[in-house]
Motif scaffolding. Structure first.
Motif, short mmCIF file in Angstrom:
data_model
loop_
_atom_site.label_atom_id
_atom_site.label_comp_id
_atom_site.label_asym_id
_atom_site.label_seq_id
_atom_site.Cartn_x
_atom_site.Cartn_y
_atom_site.Cartn_z
N ASP A 246 6.70 11.93 -110.20
CA ASP A 246 6.93 13.26 -110.78
C ASP A 246 7.16 14.33 -109.71
O ASP A 246 6.49 15.37 -109.67
N LYS A 247 8.08 14.05 -108.82
CA LYS A 247 8.48 14.99 -107.76
C LYS A 247 7.41 15.18 -106.68
O LYS A 247 7.51 16.09 -105.86
N THR A 265 5.33 18.36 -102.49
CA THR A 265 5.57 18.63 -103.90
C THR A 265 6.89 19.38 -104.05
O THR A 265 7.06 20.48 -103.52
N TYR A 266 7.81 18.76 -104.76
CA TYR A 266 9.15 19.34 -104.92
C TYR A 266 9.12 20.47 -105.95
O TYR A 266 8.60 20.32 -107.05
N SER A 287 15.67 21.88 -102.58
CA SER A 287 14.71 22.98 -102.68
C SER A 287 14.40 23.49 -101.29
O SER A 287 14.30 22.72 -100.34
N SER A 290 9.61 24.18 -101.48
CA SER A 290 8.65 23.13 -101.83
C SER A 290 7.39 23.28 -100.98
O SER A 290 7.33 24.08 -100.05
N ILE A 316 15.38 14.92 -102.63
CA ILE A 316 15.06 13.58 -103.13
C ILE A 316 16.31 13.08 -103.83
O ILE A 316 16.69 13.60 -104.88
#
Length: 325
Positions: A246-247, A265-266, A287, A290, A316
């Motif tokens: 989940d990113k 964490t994205y 991003s 992040s 990612i």
């Protein structure tokens, strides 16, 4: 002479004699002193099956506005010095020591000038002229990567759609890519805005094709004050764990002397154009806001560094699951 000079100076233009299926781009990241404005600027060129199927460009990502703009120029508008990092695209200039922008299209206008000082360049050695180490000398790779300025301070301002954005006292970073295409799969993380202002981190792992085979390789560095650590496939380091949920990317890099744990964490990003066979036809979400946490300790369990940054660059790729293990 140019061929030798470019090997030992990955920051300069590498594609002087490339005529097809080639791209090259430099990534300039700017963060103001209050750490509220984050802008990434990517100048470069892209050539498809022939020079007539090519152009130069400047991409601008603005995390505050949540926007990305692509300014396209003819290939003839691109100029690069032979002996140093100096790129000119139209009226825009990019060097190791600063940028000048005069960007206009139907969507927006971006102008300004930023000077860089207190520059910390990536260290070079005879057999490792850049972050790729000895792989810098390997020919015909799909994509090469270089780190130019690990860190520098900023002076100047940029006007974005009429709004003045001052960068005096801010901090910046420069890296680059060149070759034929971005890899099939990759994860990239970069941060140099920790509580300790003299800290910088980069991690990249990718599926790397080589002739008719492929392998998973990675490059990474952590600079903490005067201490500099390189962790990479070529120096007896290994990614002993990497997970994506989940990113959230979690990884452990082991070295004979120390271990680095990272957690990234994205946060929502913007869609950029990326190269495939030299043509900017891929879409990549990036991003620049992040969050990354780091913990590094030696073999005796002594903590070398622990810190976090809320202003990390991160990508990612769609097929990143290939890299997990």
């Amino acid at each position: 002479m140019y061929f030798i000079k470019r090997l030992y100076n990955p920051e300069i233009f590498q594609g002087r004699y490339k005529r097809k299926n080639y791209f090259e781009g430099w990534y300039y990241k700017l963060i103001d002193e209050p750490r509220q404005e984050v802008i990434a600027i990517i100048p470069g060129l892209a050539i498809g099956s022939s020079p007539s199927d090519g152009h130069s460009f400047v991409q601008v990502i603005n995390s505050t506005r949540g926007s990305v703009h692509y300014f396209e120029y003819p290939l003839s508008a691109f100029y690069a010095a032979k002996d140093r990092l100096y790129i000119r695209i139209g009226d825009n200039e990019f060097s190791r020591g600063g940028i000048k922008l005069q960007l206009n299209n139907q969507e927006t206008a971006i102008q300004g000038e930023i000077d860089f000082f207190d520059i910390v360049p990536f260290p070079k050695r005879l057999l490792a002229p850049g972050i790729m180490g000895p792989y810098s000398f390997v020919p015909w790779m799909e994509c090469y990567h270089g780190v130019v300025n690990i860190h520098h301070k900023l002076k100047g301002n940029i006007v974005v759609a009429g709004d003045d954005v001052p960068f005096d006292g801010g901090e910046g970073y420069i890296e680059k890519d060149w070759g034929r295409s971005f890899p099939e799969a990759w994860i990239w993380i970069q941060a140099n805005h920790f509580d300790d202002k003299d800290t910088s981190f980069m991690f990249s792992i990718a599926k790397i094709p080589w002739f008719k085979r492929a392998f998973i390789g990675f490059i990474s560095f952590l600079k903490i004050g005067d201490r500099f650590y390189i962790l990479a496939t070529y120096n007896n380091s290994k990614v002993s764990k990497i997970e994506l949920k989940d990113k959230l990317v979690q990884g452990i890099i082991d070295n004979p002397e120390y271990t680095l744990y990272f957690e990234a964490t994205y946060q929502p990003g913007s869609m950029l154009k990326a190269p495939k066979n030299g043509i900017m036809e891929r879409q990549v979400e990036e991003s620049i806001s992040s969050h990354v946490k780091l913990l590094m300790y030696d073999r005796k369990g002594n903590v070398i560094f622990e810190g976090s940054s809320p202003h990390a660059g991160m990508e990612i790729s769609e097929k990143a699951e290939i890299l997990l293990g």
